[in-house]
Design a protein around this motif. Structure first.
Motif, PDB file in Angstrom:
ATOM      1  N   LYS A  56      -7.869   3.066   1.610  1.00 57.45           N
ATOM      2  CA  LYS A  56      -8.708   4.280   1.528  1.00 57.45           C
ATOM      3  C   LYS A  56      -8.452   4.884   0.150  1.00 57.45           C
ATOM      4  O   LYS A  56      -7.646   5.806  -0.005  1.00 57.45           O
ATOM      5  CB  LYS A  56      -8.320   5.250   2.630  1.00 57.45           C
ATOM      6  N   THR A  57      -9.135   4.328  -0.843  1.00 58.76           N
ATOM      7  CA  THR A  57      -8.869   4.766  -2.223  1.00 58.76           C
ATOM      8  C   THR A  57      -9.276   6.225  -2.437  1.00 58.76           C
ATOM      9  O   THR A  57      -8.658   6.932  -3.227  1.00 58.76           O
ATOM     10  CB  THR A  57      -9.609   3.864  -3.234  1.00 58.76           C
ATOM     11  N   ALA A  58     -10.297   6.680  -1.702  1.00 56.58           N
ATOM     12  CA  ALA A  58     -10.724   8.079  -1.852  1.00 56.58           C
ATOM     13  C   ALA A  58      -9.621   9.033  -1.394  1.00 56.58           C
ATOM     14  O   ALA A  58      -9.583  10.194  -1.794  1.00 56.58           O
ATOM     15  CB  ALA A  58     -11.995   8.319  -1.050  1.00 56.58           C
ATOM     16  N   GLU A  59      -8.728   8.539  -0.540  1.00 53.64           N
ATOM     17  CA  GLU A  59      -7.626   9.386  -0.070  1.00 53.64           C
ATOM     18  C   GLU A  59      -6.363   9.155  -0.875  1.00 53.64           C
ATOM     19  O   GLU A  59      -5.283   9.588  -0.487  1.00 53.64           O
ATOM     20  CB  GLU A  59      -7.367   9.104   1.423  1.00 53.64           C
ATOM     21  N   GLY A  60      -6.482   8.403  -1.968  1.00 55.39           N
ATOM     22  CA  GLY A  60      -5.335   8.234  -2.868  1.00 55.39           C
ATOM     23  C   GLY A  60      -4.512   6.993  -2.602  1.00 55.39           C
ATOM     24  O   GLY A  60      -3.447   6.818  -3.198  1.00 55.39           O
ATOM     25  N   GLU A  61      -4.980   6.116  -1.704  1.00 58.28           N
ATOM     26  CA  GLU A  61      -4.190   4.905  -1.446  1.00 58.28           C
ATOM     27  C   GLU A  61      -4.325   3.926  -2.606  1.00 58.28           C
ATOM     28  O   GLU A  61      -5.407   3.769  -3.187  1.00 58.28           O
ATOM     29  CB  GLU A  61      -4.628   4.257  -0.129  1.00 58.28           C
ATOM     30  N   PHE A  62      -3.249   3.243  -2.929  1.00 63.53           N
ATOM     31  CA  PHE A  62      -3.243   2.293  -4.042  1.00 63.53           C
ATOM     32  C   PHE A  62      -2.233   1.185  -3.759  1.00 63.53           C
ATOM     33  O   PHE A  62      -1.406   1.303  -2.843  1.00 63.53           O
ATOM     34  CB  PHE A  62      -2.912   2.995  -5.368  1.00 63.53           C
TER      35      PHE A  62
ATOM     36  N   LYS B  54       0.824  -1.226   0.000  1.00 68.87           N
ATOM     37  CA  LYS B  54       0.000   0.000   0.000  1.00 68.87           C
ATOM     38  C   LYS B  54       0.851   1.265   0.000  1.00 68.87           C
ATOM     39  O   LYS B  54       1.849   1.361   0.725  1.00 68.87           O
ATOM     40  CB  LYS B  54      -0.873  -0.029   1.263  1.00 68.87           C
ATOM     41  N   ALA B  55       0.467   2.229  -0.809  1.00 74.61           N
ATOM     42  CA  ALA B  55       1.107   3.554  -0.805  1.00 74.61           C
ATOM     43  C   ALA B  55       0.014   4.583  -1.031  1.00 74.61           C
ATOM     44  O   ALA B  55      -1.119   4.246  -1.379  1.00 74.61           O
ATOM     45  CB  ALA B  55       2.164   3.630  -1.901  1.00 74.61           C
ATOM     46  N   LYS B  56       0.376   5.840  -0.826  1.00 76.45           N
ATOM     47  CA  LYS B  56      -0.590   6.922  -1.025  1.00 76.45           C
ATOM     48  C   LYS B  56      -0.062   7.844  -2.104  1.00 76.45           C
ATOM     49  O   LYS B  56       1.094   8.298  -2.022  1.00 76.45           O
ATOM     50  CB  LYS B  56      -0.771   7.675   0.284  1.00 76.45           C
ATOM     51  N   CYS B  57      -0.871   8.086  -3.095  1.00 75.10           N
ATOM     52  CA  CYS B  57      -0.441   8.960  -4.190  1.00 75.10           C
ATOM     53  C   CYS B  57      -0.499  10.413  -3.716  1.00 75.10           C
ATOM     54  O   CYS B  57      -1.534  10.880  -3.248  1.00 75.10           O
ATOM     55  CB  CYS B  57      -1.343   8.754  -5.405  1.00 75.10           C
ATOM     56  N   LEU B  58       0.628  11.100  -3.813  1.00 78.77           N
ATOM     57  CA  LEU B  58       0.678  12.514  -3.424  1.00 78.77           C
ATOM     58  C   LEU B  58       0.511  13.418  -4.634  1.00 78.77           C
ATOM     59  O   LEU B  58      -0.035  14.503  -4.544  1.00 78.77           O
ATOM     60  CB  LEU B  58       2.026  12.826  -2.739  1.00 78.77           C
ATOM     61  N   ASP B  59       0.984  12.909  -5.775  1.00 77.58           N
ATOM     62  CA  ASP B  59       0.916  13.730  -6.983  1.00 77.58           C
ATOM     63  C   ASP B  59       1.117  12.834  -8.209  1.00 77.58           C
ATOM     64  O   ASP B  59       1.899  11.891  -8.155  1.00 77.58           O
ATOM     65  CB  ASP B  59       2.035  14.795  -6.924  1.00 77.58           C
TER      66      ASP B  59
END
Ligand code: FES
Length: 278
Positions: free
Chosen positions: A68-74, A46-51
């Protein structure tokens, strides 16, 4: 595409090819990004897209369950960058140690499939180029027409080899195993990525060796015992392999295990455990 992954301890920059999974791009560059399955089921990557734009190559991946895909996690193992991407992995990440067998994409073909039991087959794969791997590691592999990659451990241990041996159990409903058991597959093309996995054995362990496996999980243990035998490890240390299967008809590799044992009869023991019969 330029990828930056900000971990808890530092940031790493690496390049990803068009359509390449971000996890694979990082591992290929020697960045030990977090993962376990590498095939979309565990959620560890899991990571979170910042940009930047990220393309999800498997939106239904079970590993996304707690994201939490709505928060950019992928999932880094199931997403590719569609441009420069900056992401955050909330873990400590380190560069791979010198001497690590660097994972990379390779292509190959099924060389042979041999039935070992009614629902287990040994699969030999010939690669288009030689690779190095450690005993206990696995490859993620896929074939055209079957969606997604599966991870299978190597049974053999060799360095600079083009031949990989796997053991694959027929899993009802499993896309890859249904394909494998569904017809003549020798000569079929495969795409592979690896080696992967950290459950490895090195002879400098300098301890007795205990291997416990059930069913097709024996694959990685075979590679570990193979390496230990190749290095005459059992001249100094003891080994014990426990191999669990349901019934005697489910057992396989008994000749191979007996051959290992015959080389070091005083030091290496093998126990076959049957859960459903005496
Ligand atoms: Fe398991 Fe990505 S490593 S889901």
């Amino acid at each position: 595409m330029r990828i930056q992954v900000r971990a808890r301890n530092r940031a790493y920059d690496f390049e990803a090819a068009d359509g390449e999974k971000i996890l694979f791009a990082g591992l290929r560059a020697g960045v030990d990004l977090p993962y376990e399955c590498a095939t979309g089921t565990c959620g560890t990557c899991k990571a979170k897209c910042l940009d930047g734009p990220v393309t999800d190559l498997w939106p239904e991946a079970p590993g996304k369950k707690n994201l939490k895909t709505a928060e950019g996690e992928f999932l880094m193992c199931q997403c590719a960058a569609a441009g420069n991407v900056s992401a955050e992995a909330a873990k400590f990440v380190y560069a791979m140690d010198p001497g690590t067998c660097l994972p990379r994409a390779v292509s190959g073909r099924v060389a042979a499939v041999r039935r070992l039991t009614h629902d287990v087959a040994a699969v030999d794969v010939d690669l288009d180029e030689a690779i190095d791997f450690d005993a206990g590691q696995y490859m993620a592999l896929e074939t055209p027409g079957v969606k997604g990659m599966r991870g299978y451990s190597m049974v053999n241990f060799a360095r600079g080899t083009r031949r990989l041996e796997f053991v694959i159990k027929k899993k009802p409903g499993g896309g890859f195993s249904e394909w494998l058991f569904g017809g003549e597959r020798a000569g079929s093309a495969l795409s592979l990525f690896g080696p992967l996995g950290k459950a490895t054995f090195y002879p400098n362990l300098a301890k007795n060796l205990l291997c416990i496996a059930g069913g097709s999980g024996i694959a990685g243990m075979m590679a570990i015992v193979d390496r230990a035998c190749q290095e005459s490890y059992f001249n100094q240390y003891k080994g014990h392999v426990f191999f669990g299967v349901r019934t005697a008809r489910d057992a396989f590799y008994l000749d191979e295990l007996a051959a290992f044992q015959a080389r070091f009869p005083q030091a290496l023991a093998v126990t076959i455990a049957l859960s459903d019969e005496d």
